[in-house]
Scaffold this motif. Structure first.
Motif, PDB file in Angstrom:
ATOM      1  N   THR A 312     -53.919  30.938 118.933  1.00 41.30           N
ATOM      2  CA  THR A 312     -53.176  30.875 117.681  1.00 41.30           C
ATOM      3  C   THR A 312     -54.069  31.319 116.534  1.00 41.30           C
ATOM      4  N   THR A 313     -53.472  31.923 115.522  1.00 43.54           N
ATOM      5  CA  THR A 313     -54.246  32.507 114.420  1.00 43.54           C
ATOM      6  C   THR A 313     -55.057  31.466 113.671  1.00 43.54           C
ATOM      7  N   CYS A 314     -54.657  30.206 113.759  1.00 46.31           N
ATOM      8  CA  CYS A 314     -55.394  29.111 113.129  1.00 46.31           C
ATOM      9  C   CYS A 314     -55.885  28.204 114.259  1.00 46.31           C
ATOM     10  N   TYR A 330     -57.954  30.012 109.091  1.00 44.30           N
ATOM     11  CA  TYR A 330     -57.520  31.090 109.981  1.00 44.30           C
ATOM     12  C   TYR A 330     -58.732  31.869 110.481  1.00 44.30           C
ATOM     13  N   PHE A 336     -60.418  37.993 116.720  1.00 40.92           N
ATOM     14  CA  PHE A 336     -59.409  38.211 117.752  1.00 40.92           C
ATOM     15  C   PHE A 336     -59.601  39.546 118.477  1.00 40.92           C
ATOM     16  N   LEU A 352     -51.408  36.474 121.030  1.00 43.77           N
ATOM     17  CA  LEU A 352     -51.784  35.876 119.745  1.00 43.77           C
ATOM     18  C   LEU A 352     -50.554  35.270 119.095  1.00 43.77           C
ATOM     19  N   LEU A 354     -48.237  33.496 116.162  1.00 52.06           N
ATOM     20  CA  LEU A 354     -47.970  33.488 114.724  1.00 52.06           C
ATOM     21  C   LEU A 354     -47.014  32.348 114.394  1.00 52.06           C
ATOM     22  N   GLN A 366     -51.586  36.149 108.179  1.00 56.90           N
ATOM     23  CA  GLN A 366     -51.365  36.487 109.578  1.00 56.90           C
ATOM     24  C   GLN A 366     -51.125  37.992 109.748  1.00 56.90           C
ATOM     25  N   VAL A 369     -54.411  39.871 109.831  1.00 59.08           N
ATOM     26  CA  VAL A 369     -55.074  39.772 111.136  1.00 59.08           C
ATOM     27  C   VAL A 369     -54.490  40.816 112.089  1.00 59.08           C
TER      28      VAL A 369
END
Length: 584
Positions: A312-314, A330, A336, A352, A354, A366, A369
């Motif tokens: 996960t982005t965070c 994040y 990533f 991944l 979001l 997001q 990224v």
């Protein structure tokens, strides 16, 4: 003659069995079914957690257990086991919405009025992702499609606890699937096996939920939307026999309209992770013995079974969107991208995650990224897509020391739920461990560790506030190089090092084995890339993103490649570069 007739009869029986029942509802049979080649070649996908929980959009970052998409399970009478972080969510709810406000009330504000699935699909395409998954249903039972089996999770809604009858009044999943395919991407969905509030599941005969709700839903979803990928979750309360998932998978693989193309994961019962199903799922690198994760870094799978790093982005926060998570929570496109490389080198893929907002937008942090990953893949994609791992032992060069002598090393991203000073006494130092004082956050604790002279603090551990603990707010640092964190909620730990990833050159190959790609993230000062695990023979070498060939030589047990003289701003991409080696 009789023997010939008997052999022909047996052969005919085998052909009939093969044609009509290729996979039996047993794990030995189902596990024979290969993950489709499209999935093994795609390497990079996206998932999205989106639903009613996107309205309150609140979590406790770095808590390890107070996640935004679990908001409904932390409030009111249905609240699960209490922790300080979960109490924080209840306190927030009482203060902002009132103690009597039920989770179901948030559906009125889940409008998705800015949801543009075509814009989402175009963004995913720019990121270099080849497929994406949307939550058809999370653990709260709210469905993003018009399920005719939607049980009465909340009596006031009858059988309409879904996005077609409430909130957006729209088939969010159907629009998502159509938009992705319009852009040439593959599409699928996430589906939770259990539901927190379902009266059938929580009643005296929970198996009735499986037969009247779960399985009819899954079959209709498969036939109506024809997913390329089905990632299930929420299986941990029961084994696969309870969920009847072996029979379901046999139907999918033998009879469904997507039997030859669908990919599935491994969460079909509480005995399945890393053992049964399709590709194995390493959630943020762990949650399965198969993943063999290094804390704060990539997974190191124990076999070459198809697998995915589901990130996960965070990383220390929610999977659904949370307003409580800031930019510093994040991870970056660089992180990533390196995670994607590390996963593909070991034969895996990256999905991944979001978290869109309740209005249907993907937050800018997001999006940045995704676009950063896309920029890197635009140059180096041929070393990722349609690639295969090398034989074990030849996937990486030897790694240089993490923190060379005389060089100041920065800290890697801190990870929640890890205690690297387990057993230390409150507020006291001991051999190899400093008590650095009380800190209000992991970031402040890290700054205390960084301030120790001569880089004398190699890692830190911060204790979250807990009225039942004597360690609240306490910050410790290690003066030795020990990194053996114990999984324990309520702690955050981080360590020094330029990266949580390998600093060595890493390899992928084309599926036909004719091309080897060397990924390196340190540009040698003398311009010479020395490879001991590359083919020690004549090769044609080039740098992806730069025209022309490179001079090579073989000697002293290594292949040496002369890189072009390029200033940092002239190099074809950021973070990591790829040499292409074509064997003559």
């Amino acid at each position: 003659m009789a023997l010939v007739q008997l052999l022909l009869f047996c052969l005919g029986c085998a052909l009939v069995e093969s044609a009509t029942d290729d996979y039996a509802p047993t794990w030995p049979s189902l596990d024979r079914r290969p993950t489709p080649q499209w999935w093994r070649d795609a390497k990079f996908g996206i998932s999205l957690h989106w639903g009613v929980y996107s309205v309150p959009a609140y979590s406790v970052p770095y808590s390890g257990n107070a996640l935004g998409e679990w908001y409904g399970n932390y409030i009111g009478e249905n609240a699960s086991d209490r922790t300080p972080a979960k109490n924080t969510i209840q306190d927030f709810h009482n203060r902002v919405y009132g103690a009597d406000f039920e989770y179901s009330g948030f559906v009125d504000n889940f409008k998705a009025e800015m949801y543009d699935p075509v814009a989402w699909a175009k963004l995913f395409k720019r990121s270099g992702a080849k497929w994406a998954l949307l939550t058809s249903k999370h653990h709260d039972g709210f469905e993003l499609w018009p399920s005719p089996q939607a049980s009465s999770n909340f009596p006031q809604f009858g059988n309409g606890w879904n996005s077609a009858k409430l909130g957006p009044k729209r088939d969010l999943l159907g629009d998502f699937m159509a938009a992705l395919r319009q852009e040439g991407l593959r599409a699928g969905f996430y589906h939770s096996l259990f539901e927190w509030y379902n009266p059938l599941y929580r009643g005296s005969d929970p198996s009735s939920y499986v037969t009247t709700k779960l399985l009819p839903d899954l079959k209709q979803l498969v036939e109506q939307y024809k997913p390329d990928d089905l990632l299930v979750d929420g299986e941990w309360e029961h084994p696969s026999d309870f969920w009847q998932t072996k029979a379901f998978l046999a139907w999918v693989f033998n009879e469904s309209s997507v039997k030859d193309t669908i990919a599935v994961n491994d969460r079909w019962g509480n005995e399945c992770r890393g053992k049964h199903g399709g590709y194995y799922t390493c959630e943020n690198g762990g949650y399965s013995d198969f993943c063999n994760a290094s804390y704060g870094g990539p997974a190191h799978p124990v076999s070459d079974h198809p697998w995915v790093y589901w990130a996960t982005t965070c990383p220390q926060g929610s999977w659904g969107f949370s307003d409580a998570e800031g930019a510093d929570d994040y991870q970056t496109a660089e992180y990533f991208t390196r995670l994607l490389i590390a996963s593909v080198v070991d034969g895996g893929a990256l999905i991944l995650n979001l978290g869109p907002t309740h209005r249907g937008t993907i937050p800018a942090v997001q999006q940045r990224v995704l676009l950063g990953i896309g920029s890197w893949l635009e140059v180096n994609g041929e070393a990722i897509y349609n690639s295969s791992p090398r034989e074990r032992g030849f996937r990486r060069e030897d790694e240089a020391p993490r923190c060379p002598s005389g060089k100041t090393c920065t800290f890697g991203f801190p990870f929640a739920g890890l205690n690297n000073v387990y057993g230390v006494k409150p507020g006291q130092p001991q051999d190899g461990i400093l008590f650095l004082g009380n800190a209000t956050s992991p970031a402040e604790c890290q700054s205390f560790c960084a301030a120790v002279e001569n880089d004398g603090c190699s890692s830190f551990t911060w204790h979250q506030p807990n009225p039942l603990s004597n360690y609240s707010w306490m910050c410790y640092g290690r003066t030795d190089s020990v990194w053996a964190p114990v999984p324990e909620s309520g702690h955050v730990s981080g360590r020094r090092g330029d990266s949580v990833f390998s600093s060595a050159v890493q390899y992928t190959t084309s599926n036909d084995g004719k091309v080897i790609y060397g990924h390196f993230d340190t540009w040698p000062a003398d311009g010479q890339l020395v490879l001991k695990r590359a083919p020690l023979q004549k090769v044609s070498a080039s740098l992806l993103g730069v025209a022309g060939s490179l001079h090579t030589s073989v000697g002293n047990g290594a292949l040496t490649i002369e890189l072009p003289h390029l200033e940092p701003e002239q190099r074809p991409c950021e973070w990591s570069w790829v040499v292409k080696l074509e064997v003559s």
